[in-house]
Design an enzyme around this catalytic site. Structure first.
Site, PDB file in Angstrom:
ATOM      1  N   ARG A  86      23.046  50.336  24.823  1.00 11.37           N
ATOM      2  CA  ARG A  86      24.355  50.462  24.307  1.00 11.37           C
ATOM      3  C   ARG A  86      24.905  51.869  23.362  1.00 11.37           C
ATOM      4  O   ARG A  86      25.965  52.028  23.542  1.00 11.37           O
ATOM      5  CB  ARG A  86      24.797  49.309  23.124  1.00 11.37           C
ATOM      6  CG  ARG A  86      24.758  47.903  23.407  1.00 11.37           C
ATOM      7  CD  ARG A  86      25.022  46.820  22.414  1.00 11.37           C
ATOM      8  NE  ARG A  86      24.076  46.874  21.668  1.00 11.37           N
ATOM      9  CZ  ARG A  86      23.438  46.180  20.446  1.00 11.37           C
ATOM     10  NH1 ARG A  86      24.421  45.123  20.558  1.00 11.37           N
ATOM     11  NH2 ARG A  86      22.641  46.161  20.057  1.00 11.37           N
ATOM     12  N   ARG A 129      24.511  47.328  48.016  1.00  9.24           N
ATOM     13  CA  ARG A 129      23.176  47.174  47.245  1.00  9.24           C
ATOM     14  C   ARG A 129      23.207  47.927  45.815  1.00  9.24           C
ATOM     15  O   ARG A 129      22.696  47.299  44.960  1.00  9.24           O
ATOM     16  CB  ARG A 129      22.162  47.302  48.058  1.00  9.24           C
ATOM     17  CG  ARG A 129      20.744  47.016  47.420  1.00  9.24           C
ATOM     18  CD  ARG A 129      19.590  47.014  48.316  1.00  9.24           C
ATOM     19  NE  ARG A 129      19.351  48.504  48.930  1.00  9.24           N
ATOM     20  CZ  ARG A 129      18.437  48.893  49.775  1.00  9.24           C
ATOM     21  NH1 ARG A 129      17.717  47.904  50.127  1.00  9.24           N
ATOM     22  NH2 ARG A 129      18.381  50.144  49.862  1.00  9.24           N
ATOM     23  N   GLU A 179       5.396  42.883  50.260  1.00  4.28           N
ATOM     24  CA  GLU A 179       5.859  44.157  51.178  1.00  4.28           C
ATOM     25  C   GLU A 179       4.924  45.243  50.870  1.00  4.28           C
ATOM     26  O   GLU A 179       3.835  45.183  50.212  1.00  4.28           O
ATOM     27  CB  GLU A 179       7.339  44.472  50.748  1.00  4.28           C
ATOM     28  CG  GLU A 179       7.277  44.796  49.195  1.00  4.28           C
ATOM     29  CD  GLU A 179       8.754  45.146  48.632  1.00  4.28           C
ATOM     30  OE1 GLU A 179       9.692  45.593  49.442  1.00  4.28           O
ATOM     31  OE2 GLU A 179       9.184  45.001  47.412  1.00  4.28           O
ATOM     32  N   LYS A 232      17.138  47.669  43.097  1.00  2.00           N
ATOM     33  CA  LYS A 232      16.335  48.862  43.515  1.00  2.00           C
ATOM     34  C   LYS A 232      16.813  49.725  42.177  1.00  2.00           C
ATOM     35  O   LYS A 232      17.748  50.681  42.151  1.00  2.00           O
ATOM     36  CB  LYS A 232      17.185  49.625  44.666  1.00  2.00           C
ATOM     37  CG  LYS A 232      16.246  50.702  45.209  1.00  2.00           C
ATOM     38  CD  LYS A 232      16.765  50.947  46.831  1.00  2.00           C
ATOM     39  CE  LYS A 232      16.145  51.976  47.245  1.00  2.00           C
ATOM     40  NZ  LYS A 232      14.522  52.170  47.365  1.00  2.00           N
TER      41      LYS A 232
HETATM   42  N1  PXG Z   1      10.773  47.746  49.586  1.00  2.00           N
HETATM   43  C1  PXG Z   1      10.919  48.665  48.711  1.00  2.00           C
HETATM   44  C2  PXG Z   1       9.935  48.597  47.493  1.00  2.00           C
HETATM   45  C3  PXG Z   1      11.590  49.989  48.802  1.00  2.00           C
HETATM   46  O1  PXG Z   1      11.637  50.906  47.914  1.00  2.00           O
HETATM   47  C4  PXG Z   1      12.236  49.180  50.940  1.00  2.00           C
HETATM   48  C5  PXG Z   1      11.415  48.069  50.886  1.00  2.00           C
HETATM   49  C6  PXG Z   1      13.014  49.363  52.401  1.00  2.00           C
HETATM   50  O2  PXG Z   1      14.332  49.130  52.011  1.00  2.00           O
HETATM   51  P1  PXG Z   1      15.564  49.840  53.097  1.00  2.00           P
HETATM   52  O3  PXG Z   1      16.820  49.350  52.302  1.00  2.00           O
HETATM   53  O4  PXG Z   1      15.363  51.494  52.773  1.00  2.00           O
HETATM   54  O5  PXG Z   1      15.195  49.410  54.416  1.00  2.00           O
HETATM   55  C7  PXG Z   1      12.328  50.166  50.248  1.00  2.00           C
HETATM   56  C8  PXG Z   1      13.070  51.400  50.374  1.00  2.00           C
HETATM   57  C9  PXG Z   1      10.380  56.891  50.021  1.00  2.00           C
HETATM   58  C10 PXG Z   1      11.673  56.133  50.158  1.00  2.00           C
HETATM   59  O6  PXG Z   1      10.538  58.045  49.795  1.00  2.00           O
HETATM   60  C11 PXG Z   1      11.321  54.582  50.016  1.00  2.00           C
HETATM   61  C12 PXG Z   1      12.436  53.848  50.025  1.00  2.00           C
HETATM   62  C13 PXG Z   1      13.569  54.317  49.691  1.00  2.00           C
HETATM   63  C14 PXG Z   1      13.909  55.557  49.684  1.00  2.00           C
HETATM   64  C15 PXG Z   1      12.641  56.536  49.582  1.00  2.00           C
HETATM   65  O7  PXG Z   1       9.286  56.441  50.183  1.00  2.00           O
HETATM   66  N2  PXG Z   1      12.431  52.608  50.074  1.00  2.00           N
END
Ligand code: PXG
Length: 303
Positions: free
Chosen positions: A105, A52, A184, A151
């Site tokens: 760039r 990812r 979400e 991300k």
């Molecule tokens: N939606 C969003 C917008 C995220 O940022 C998820 C879904 C869940 O994805 P994963 O791959 O983790 O199942 C995320 C991920 C925090 C924190 O400190 C949040 C995320 C990742 C790292 C830290 O709240 N969210």
């Protein structure tokens, strides 16, 4: 005790792990990252996180100088150097230092760093009671403008939403897309359970395709549950039997109230509980080992 941080090819003490004020990650949020967990001497879903990260980078035309194999080793070695067997890992690639204009760039070399730290777990109480959510006015970013599937270091959209929730004293927010469909939560994906079917929004709604989300969908299917990715609205949450959120930090966490209305009977439901337990089981066996030696010892002791 300070941490040892991977930064641009070196492992340095935390106090020396500094980046330039001209780094475009800081000046423009121009970069990508992953939040990853280590459980029981393994890095959970590491391949999926690395994939990812590279997909996010490619989407913003950011070329990562390390191969995926090298990046995987960076994560594992950062864990080893910090003696992390259970913890939280942050892997970040920024556009790197440039000038004060936004043109990427002008940035010659991406900044890459990795932090492996201990994790502040959510209180078990929250999993037993479930959390409350509100729908916020801040809509999730348009995929055509700033795609939530990337991300990126641009988290202001989510932070706006979190501020709205904070202001009313609720721990999570449900974000809708521009058309009013449920997207979400601020840092977690959302599922509802209706008549034993699991329903979660499809990626094209404008969400991050969570690795925990995908793992939970796979667990559920393996257990014979029906899983659907389809559009739904707040109406469907109000009328769901159960609701839960998934994310690297929260894992699988029940959500029991939305906008003051109880979801189902207002308590975590049996499907959510089954998935919480199954997910915890998976964290014991999934992902590459951090300290290979220990696993052999464990195996020989067990045998
Ligand atoms: N939606 C969003 C917008 C995220 O940022 C998820 C879904 C869940 O994805 P994963 O791959 O983790 O199942 C995320 C991920 C925090 C924190 O400190 C949040 C995320 C990742 C790292 C830290 O709240 N969210």
């Amino acid at each position: 005790m300070g941490l040892v941080i991977y930064l641009n090819g070196r492992y340095v003490p935390e106090k020396d792990a500094v980046v330039s004020v001209f780094d475009h990650g800081l000046l423009y949020g121009d970069g990508v990252f992953e939040g990853i967990r280590a459980y029981h001497n393994r890095v959970f879903k590491l391949k999926e996180h690395i994939d990812r990260l590279y997909n996010s980078a490619r989407a913003i035309s950011l070329e990562i100088s390390l191969s995926k194999e090298e990046m995987t080793e960076v994560v594992l070695e950062t864990c080893r150097r910090n003696n992390v067997r259970d913890g939280y890992i942050r892997l970040v690639v920024t556009r790197g230092p440039g000038d004060l204009g936004l043109d990427p760039r002008k940035c010659s070399k991406p900044t890459i760093f990795c932090i492996a730290a201990s994790i502040q777990l959510y209180p078990e109480e929250l999993y037993k009671k479930g959390l409350e959510m509100i729908t916020v006015a801040t809509r999730r970013n348009l995929p055509e403008a700033c795609n939530p599937q990337v991300k990126s270091l641009n988290y202001l959209n989510n932070i706006y939403a979190r501020i709205e929730a904070n202001l009313v004293g609720v721990p999570e927010a449900v974000m809708l897309n521009q058309e009013g469909y449920v997207a979400e939560a601020t840092g977690d994906n959302i599922f509802i359970v209706k008549d034993t079917t699991l329903i979660t929004p499809p990626p094209y709604v404008g969400i991050l395709e969570g690795i925990t989300r995908n793992a939970v969908m796979e667990i559920a299917r393996n257990r014979g549950m029906k899983v659907e990715e389809k559009l739904f609205t707040r109406y469907d949450i109000y009328n769901a039997d159960e609701c839960f959120l998934t994310g690297t930090a929260a894992e699988v966490i029940p959500a029991v109230k939305l906008d003051g209305r109880p979801i189902g009977d207002g308590r975590p439901g049996p499907v959510t509980w089954e998935l919480i337990h199954a997910f915890r089981e998976l964290t014991r066996v999934d992902g590459p080992l951090i300290f290979a030696e220990e696993s052999r010892q464990q195996a020989s002791q067990a045998g």
